[in-house]
Write an enzyme that holds these catalytic residues in place. Structure first.
Site, PDB file in Angstrom:
ATOM      1  N   THR A   1     -28.657   1.468  13.228  1.00 49.38           N
ATOM      2  CA  THR A   1     -28.747   2.203  11.861  1.00 49.38           C
ATOM      3  C   THR A   1     -27.958   3.529  12.037  1.00 49.38           C
ATOM      4  O   THR A   1     -27.790   4.149  12.869  1.00 49.38           O
ATOM      5  CB  THR A   1     -30.275   2.436  11.534  1.00 49.38           C
ATOM      6  N   ASP A   2     -27.490   3.865  10.648  1.00 50.27           N
ATOM      7  CA  ASP A   2     -26.691   5.201  10.376  1.00 50.27           C
ATOM      8  C   ASP A   2     -27.779   6.255  10.467  1.00 50.27           C
ATOM      9  O   ASP A   2     -27.186   7.391  10.556  1.00 50.27           O
ATOM     10  CB  ASP A   2     -26.152   5.257   8.786  1.00 50.27           C
ATOM     11  N   GLU A   3     -29.012   6.117  10.565  1.00 49.94           N
ATOM     12  CA  GLU A   3     -30.065   7.130  10.709  1.00 49.94           C
ATOM     13  C   GLU A   3     -29.902   8.012  12.022  1.00 49.94           C
ATOM     14  O   GLU A   3     -30.471   8.950  12.085  1.00 49.94           O
ATOM     15  CB  GLU A   3     -31.535   6.718  10.165  1.00 49.94           C
TER      16      GLU A   3
ATOM     17  N   PHE B   1     -36.057  -9.338   7.877  1.00 49.36           N
ATOM     18  CA  PHE B   1     -35.136  -9.072   6.737  1.00 49.36           C
ATOM     19  C   PHE B   1     -33.681  -9.655   7.100  1.00 49.36           C
ATOM     20  O   PHE B   1     -33.292 -10.527   6.708  1.00 49.36           O
ATOM     21  CB  PHE B   1     -35.555  -7.805   5.862  1.00 49.36           C
TER      22      PHE B   1
ATOM     23  N   VAL C   1     -42.064   7.873  -6.177  1.00 52.27           N
ATOM     24  CA  VAL C   1     -40.653   8.421  -5.762  1.00 52.27           C
ATOM     25  C   VAL C   1     -40.990   9.774  -5.098  1.00 52.27           C
ATOM     26  O   VAL C   1     -41.639  10.662  -5.578  1.00 52.27           O
ATOM     27  CB  VAL C   1     -39.701   8.802  -6.966  1.00 52.27           C
TER      28      VAL C   1
ATOM     29  N   ALA D   1     -34.284  -7.159  16.695  1.00 52.26           N
ATOM     30  CA  ALA D   1     -35.784  -6.967  16.641  1.00 52.26           C
ATOM     31  C   ALA D   1     -35.714  -5.709  16.657  1.00 52.26           C
ATOM     32  O   ALA D   1     -35.298  -4.958  17.590  1.00 52.26           O
ATOM     33  CB  ALA D   1     -36.287  -7.778  17.678  1.00 52.26           C
TER      34      ALA D   1
ATOM     35  N   GLU E   1     -39.008  -2.453  15.233  1.00 55.81           N
ATOM     36  CA  GLU E   1     -39.896  -1.882  14.179  1.00 55.81           C
ATOM     37  C   GLU E   1     -38.865  -0.892  13.349  1.00 55.81           C
ATOM     38  O   GLU E   1     -38.132  -0.031  13.965  1.00 55.81           O
ATOM     39  CB  GLU E   1     -40.716  -0.643  14.964  1.00 55.81           C
TER      40      GLU E   1
ATOM     41  N   TYR F   1     -38.659   6.593  13.971  1.00 57.27           N
ATOM     42  CA  TYR F   1     -37.890   5.571  14.004  1.00 57.27           C
ATOM     43  C   TYR F   1     -36.432   5.837  14.359  1.00 57.27           C
ATOM     44  O   TYR F   1     -35.946   5.179  15.365  1.00 57.27           O
ATOM     45  CB  TYR F   1     -37.833   5.058  12.553  1.00 57.27           C
TER      46      TYR F   1
ATOM     47  N   LYS G   1     -34.345   4.212  17.831  1.00 60.32           N
ATOM     48  CA  LYS G   1     -32.903   3.629  17.659  1.00 60.32           C
ATOM     49  C   LYS G   1     -31.817   4.496  18.450  1.00 60.32           C
ATOM     50  O   LYS G   1     -30.814   3.677  19.007  1.00 60.32           O
ATOM     51  CB  LYS G   1     -32.592   3.401  16.134  1.00 60.32           C
TER      52      LYS G   1
END
Ligand code: NAD
Ligand code: TYD
Length: 354
Positions: A132-134, A11, A214, A82, A84, A158, A162
């Site tokens: 990522t901010d996660e 994406f 949701v 790259a 997951e 995930y 990261k």
């Protein structure tokens, strides 16, 4: 510049590849992508005929491939996308996240370190690690937004994978002086977004007249950034960012999930002809919450704004309109992605088929 873009068929990676080829037609662009379920060569197909462009199907964990690719192409810049990338898949099966995000990133970094050292440690080389901010974990309603010095507190397999890869990128600068830069970005949306993520999933389900699942009470908050704004931020970081630094990238657009889905329904009702169920809001269905679901993310992007001059340009409503229009115009892109593999995944997460 000769830039190696890993994950360039996914994406954000494919949006970045288009951005780079449009803006720097004299640069050589090498895309390395394993073409997992999330990778789609169609995303970059129009670029494959360019003289300065090469696509390589391969894994970032394949050391001999990376060693030879860096040397054969004389790469000076790596933009590493790259990964997951989906939290729900990391809950179902964390293994691939450790292999690609941790071991794969290590392999890429270590190969680049040897190559860069062998070249005489050139100052202009760059290794951009896209994150990522996660990694910062979950915020309470009144907590200040994440800054670059917020302690890491990842909560999903995930985000933990990261976080581990960010630590490696940081350590390679501090230990070996490899010119790594890390960016931590909030939730992206836009063209080429794989259907499993919130916004494309809702767009597609509205078009199909299927329930809009949701999670929990729908009060979780994400900060949304249009993908081309992210690509522009990464471009500036590559050209002007300082090695060893981290830059937070965010849209300054905090929205509750239920409000985002409601707005999407309203925009779809306006933009999409012949919806099977209208108003599409009727399709909203609250479902069992995601385990460990982070409540709120928010990014303080002051550093990239003041030091590098980047600010987001696209508002949520504008970005959603562009995204919806793209999904309406590109049914032939997303329809084949609702494959048997996707149906099996959907069944496991939602207990129904799409
Ligand atoms: P994506 O899942 O859409 O694409 C990932 C791409 O990487 C795919 O093309 C896939 O084929 C490829 N890939 C996966 N494993 C590979 C491997 N071992 N070797 C080579 N290629 C491999 O992901 P995305 O949403 O485009 O995210 C790109 C990067 O940006 C990720 O590192 C992600 O953590 C980060 N990020 C994403 C978001 C977001 O909102 N999507 C936000 C911030 C940061
Ligand atoms: P997602 O797009 O998976 O991104 P992330 O989990 O990395 O932030 O999800 C965005 C938000 O939407 C998150 O709070 C989870 C929620 N969500 C749902 O409520 N329903 C869904 O079907 C999906 C995929 C996500």
């Amino acid at each position: 510049m000769t830039i190696l873009i890993t994950g360039g068929a996914g994406f954000i990676g494919s949006n970045f590849v288009h951005h780079w080829c449009n803006n720097y037609p004299n640069d050589r662009v090498i895309v390395l992508d394993a073409l997992t379920y999330a990778g789609n060569r169609q995303n970059i197909a129009p670029l494959e005929s360019l003289e300065n462009f090469r696509f390589v199907q391969g894994n970032i964990g394949d050391r001999s491939l990376i060693d030879s690719l860096l040397r054969a192409e004389n790469v000076d810049t790596v933009a590493h996308f790259a990964a997951e990338s989906h939290v729900d898949r990391s809950i179902l099966g964390p293994d691939a996240f450790i292999q690609t995000n941790v071991v794969g990133t290590f392999t890429l970094l270590d190969s680049f370190r040897h190559y860069w050292t062998e070249k005489g440690s050139p100052e202009n080389y760059r290794f951009l690690h896209v994150s990522t901010d996660e990694v910062y974990g979950s915020l309470g309603p009144d907590d200040p937004a994440f800054t670059e010095t917020t302690p890491y507190a990842p909560n999903s397999p995930y985000s933990a994978s990261k976080a581990a890869s960010d630590h490696l990128a940081r350590a390679y600068f501090h230990t070996y002086k490899v010119p790594t830069i890390i960016t931590n970005c909030s939730n992206n949306y836009g063209p080429y977004h794989f259907p499993e993520k919130l916004i494309p999933l809702m767009c597609i389900n509205i078009l199909l007249g299927k329930p809009l699942p949701v999670y929990g009470d729908g009060q979780n908050i994400r900060d949304w950034l249009f993908v081309l704004d992210h690509c522009k931020a990464l471009d500036i970081v590559i050209h002007k960012g300082q090695p060893g630094e981290t830059y937070n990238v965010g849209g300054n657009n905090e929205v509750k999930n239920i409000d985002l889905v409601t707005l999407l329904c309203e925009l779809m009702d306006e933009l999409a002809p012949d919806l099977p169920v209208k108003p599409s809001k009727q399709l909203i269905t609250f479902v069992k919450d995601r385990p460990g679901h982070d409540r709120r993310y928010a990014i303080d992007a002051t550093k990239i704004k003041t030091e590098l001059g980047w600010t987001p340009e696209v508002t949520v409503e504008e970005g959603l309109r562009k995204t919806i229009q793209w999904f309406l115009n590109n049914r032939e892109w997303w329809q084949p992605l609702l494959s048997q593999e996707y149906q099996d995944y959907y069944q496991k997460v939602y207990g129904v088929s799409v």
